[in-house]
Motif scaffolding. Structure first.
Motif, PDB file in Angstrom:
ATOM      1  N   TRP A 250      -2.378  10.932 -16.470  1.00 38.24           N
ATOM      2  CA  TRP A 250      -2.967  10.131 -15.403  1.00 38.24           C
ATOM      3  C   TRP A 250      -1.920   9.174 -14.837  1.00 38.24           C
ATOM      4  CZ3 TRP A 250      -3.814   8.962 -20.563  1.00 38.24           C
ATOM      5  CH2 TRP A 250      -3.549   7.652 -20.972  1.00 38.24           C
ATOM      6  N   PHE A 251      -2.273   8.503 -13.769  1.00 39.07           N
ATOM      7  CA  PHE A 251      -1.410   7.457 -13.221  1.00 39.07           C
ATOM      8  C   PHE A 251      -2.106   6.124 -13.474  1.00 39.07           C
ATOM      9  CE2 PHE A 251      -0.424  11.211 -10.615  1.00 39.07           C
ATOM     10  CZ  PHE A 251       0.943  11.257 -10.777  1.00 39.07           C
ATOM     11  N   GLU A 252      -1.303   5.084 -13.645  1.00 37.56           N
ATOM     12  CA  GLU A 252      -1.890   3.779 -13.941  1.00 37.56           C
ATOM     13  C   GLU A 252      -1.312   2.727 -12.998  1.00 37.56           C
ATOM     14  OE1 GLU A 252      -2.305   2.374 -18.167  1.00 37.56           O
ATOM     15  OE2 GLU A 252      -0.950   0.835 -17.376  1.00 37.56           O
ATOM     16  N   ALA A 253      -2.218   2.044 -12.286  1.00 35.73           N
ATOM     17  CA  ALA A 253      -1.767   0.963 -11.396  1.00 35.73           C
ATOM     18  C   ALA A 253      -2.324  -0.350 -11.933  1.00 35.73           C
ATOM     19  CB  ALA A 253      -2.281   1.203  -9.988  1.00 35.73           C
ATOM     20  N   VAL A 254      -1.453  -1.328 -12.093  1.00 39.64           N
ATOM     21  CA  VAL A 254      -1.913  -2.656 -12.497  1.00 39.64           C
ATOM     22  C   VAL A 254      -2.150  -3.459 -11.219  1.00 39.64           C
ATOM     23  CG1 VAL A 254      -1.359  -4.780 -13.750  1.00 39.64           C
ATOM     24  CG2 VAL A 254      -0.707  -2.546 -14.691  1.00 39.64           C
ATOM     25  N   VAL A 255      -3.364  -4.010 -11.104  1.00 39.69           N
ATOM     26  CA  VAL A 255      -3.723  -4.775  -9.903  1.00 39.69           C
ATOM     27  C   VAL A 255      -4.084  -6.208 -10.291  1.00 39.69           C
ATOM     28  CG1 VAL A 255      -4.493  -2.746  -8.589  1.00 39.69           C
ATOM     29  CG2 VAL A 255      -6.134  -3.956 -10.055  1.00 39.69           C
ATOM     30  N   ALA A 256      -4.217  -7.060  -9.282  1.00 44.81           N
ATOM     31  CA  ALA A 256      -4.516  -8.473  -9.567  1.00 44.81           C
ATOM     32  C   ALA A 256      -5.906  -8.619 -10.195  1.00 44.81           C
ATOM     33  CB  ALA A 256      -4.456  -9.270  -8.265  1.00 44.81           C
ATOM     34  N   ASP A 257      -6.103  -9.685 -10.941  1.00 51.62           N
ATOM     35  CA  ASP A 257      -7.406  -9.941 -11.572  1.00 51.62           C
ATOM     36  C   ASP A 257      -8.510 -10.039 -10.530  1.00 51.62           C
ATOM     37  OD1 ASP A 257      -6.333  -9.892 -14.034  1.00 51.62           O
ATOM     38  OD2 ASP A 257      -6.306 -12.073 -14.341  1.00 51.62           O
ATOM     39  N   SER A 258      -8.150 -10.460  -9.315  1.00 51.63           N
ATOM     40  CA  SER A 258      -9.152 -10.662  -8.262  1.00 51.63           C
ATOM     41  C   SER A 258      -9.583  -9.350  -7.605  1.00 51.63           C
ATOM     42  CB  SER A 258      -8.572 -11.581  -7.183  1.00 51.63           C
ATOM     43  OG  SER A 258      -7.373 -11.012  -6.697  1.00 51.63           O
ATOM     44  N   TYR A 259      -8.961  -8.245  -8.010  1.00 48.41           N
ATOM     45  CA  TYR A 259      -9.267  -6.956  -7.370  1.00 48.41           C
ATOM     46  C   TYR A 259     -10.738  -6.590  -7.566  1.00 48.41           C
ATOM     47  CZ  TYR A 259      -9.286  -2.052  -6.192  1.00 48.41           C
ATOM     48  OH  TYR A 259      -9.589  -0.853  -5.617  1.00 48.41           O
ATOM     49  N   THR A 260     -11.390  -6.208  -6.453  1.00 50.95           N
ATOM     50  CA  THR A 260     -12.785  -5.734  -6.522  1.00 50.95           C
ATOM     51  C   THR A 260     -12.820  -4.316  -5.985  1.00 50.95           C
ATOM     52  OG1 THR A 260     -13.334  -7.959  -5.837  1.00 50.95           O
ATOM     53  CG2 THR A 260     -15.148  -6.398  -5.917  1.00 50.95           C
ATOM     54  N   ALA A 261     -13.517  -3.445  -6.704  1.00 49.60           N
ATOM     55  CA  ALA A 261     -13.591  -2.048  -6.262  1.00 49.60           C
ATOM     56  C   ALA A 261     -14.296  -1.977  -4.918  1.00 49.60           C
ATOM     57  CB  ALA A 261     -14.338  -1.215  -7.299  1.00 49.60           C
ATOM     58  N   LEU A 262     -13.908  -0.997  -4.107  1.00 49.62           N
ATOM     59  CA  LEU A 262     -14.456  -0.858  -2.757  1.00 49.62           C
ATOM     60  C   LEU A 262     -15.980  -0.708  -2.786  1.00 49.62           C
ATOM     61  CD1 LEU A 262     -13.722  -0.589   0.220  1.00 49.62           C
ATOM     62  CD2 LEU A 262     -13.551   1.858  -0.111  1.00 49.62           C
TER      63      LEU A 262
ATOM     64  N   LEU B  75       0.669  -4.314  -8.768  1.00 48.25           N
ATOM     65  CA  LEU B  75       1.718  -5.082  -9.419  1.00 48.25           C
ATOM     66  C   LEU B  75       2.721  -4.145 -10.078  1.00 48.25           C
ATOM     67  CD1 LEU B  75      -0.684  -7.739 -10.940  1.00 48.25           C
ATOM     68  CD2 LEU B  75       0.756  -7.993  -8.917  1.00 48.25           C
ATOM     69  N   SER B  76       2.193  -3.012 -10.591  1.00 48.00           N
ATOM     70  CA  SER B  76       3.085  -1.971 -11.099  1.00 48.00           C
ATOM     71  C   SER B  76       2.346  -0.651 -11.004  1.00 48.00           C
ATOM     72  CB  SER B  76       3.487  -2.254 -12.548  1.00 48.00           C
ATOM     73  OG  SER B  76       2.370  -2.122 -13.389  1.00 48.00           O
TER      74      SER B  76
END
Ligand code: PRT
Length: 197
Positions: free
Chosen positions: A66-78, A58-59
């Motif tokens: 560090w780098f920061e990525a905002v992901v959807a709430d539904s995101y599940t780690a691999l 999302l951003s």
């Protein structure tokens, strides 16, 4: 210059941490350019997309360390998605069954063997796995790109570099088509008219 490896923190919109990966400036740039998360596999030194098929964010921001990525709430780690048995299977490294049949010698043979192995076990963090998972059209497209890069190369060292890139991608294409390098050798030998001694 070796690029500094930095943490890439994936945070869900609800504020929970979804995953902590690694990346560098090139990976950050590539993620922005492609609109999907690319991260670094320190074991192989390769930048690859997260979750084949694409993981959008999302951003994406550069923080101080560090780098920061905002992901959807539904995101599940691999890791959670795959389950450890499946991951183990993916990482197992065994030789392909037909490896000794008509195998080319030297570095071409070694590379052909390794590419066949990648096709069979599809290990994570491998660029060859990335190409196979994208499919035949992607592999053909890469061949085209590499061919153009070779056409544009003028300096001797650039020609050597680009021709090697093209050779690698050709071996991947042949493997994808189930063609052995020895099939090319046979065809070349068939055309060849030996010169009189
Ligand atoms: N010879 C090569 C080789 N030549 C080029 N490349 C990769 O080809 C890619 C070409 O770069 P590009 O910038 O054009 O592509 P990209 O933007 O990164 O990726 P795309 O999204 O375009 O696919 C780079 O990521 C290179 O690392 C190679 N990758 C692997 N090999 C060999 O294959 C072996 C197995 O590699 P892995 O499968 O990655 O472990 C290695 O040990 C090497 O011997």
């Amino acid at each position: 210059m070796v690029e500094e490896v930095m943490p890439l923190v994936l945070i869900r919109e609800n504020g929970t941490i979804a995953d902590i990966l690694k990346t560098n400036e090139k990976g950050f740039g590539k993620s922005i350019e492609r609109g999907e998360i690319w991260h670094l596999f320190p074991e192989t030194g390769r930048l690859l997309p997260l979750h084949e098929g694409g993981a959008s964010f999302l951003s994406l921001q550069r923080k101080r360390k560090w780098f920061e990525a905002v992901v959807a709430d539904s995101y599940t780690a691999l890791d959670a998605k795959l389950g450890s048995d499946t991951q183990q299977e993916q990482r197992e490294m065994t030789a392909p069954s037909n490896a000794s049949e008509g195998q080319a010698s030297g570095i071409i043979g070694e590379l052909e063997f390794l590419i066949a192995e990648r096709k069979r076990s599809m290990p994570e963090g491998s660029y060859t796995t990335h190409l196979f998972s994208k499919g035949n059209e992607k592999i053909r497209k890469k061949m085209g790109e590499e061919a153009v890069e070779l056409l544009l190369a003028r300096k001797r060292e650039d020609i050597i570099y680009e021709a090697s890139d093209l050779m690698y991608h050709l071996l991947v294409l042949l493997a994808d088509e189930g063609i052995a390098f020895s099939d090319l050798e046979k065809e070349l030998a068939r055309r060849h008219v030996p010169t009189e001694a």
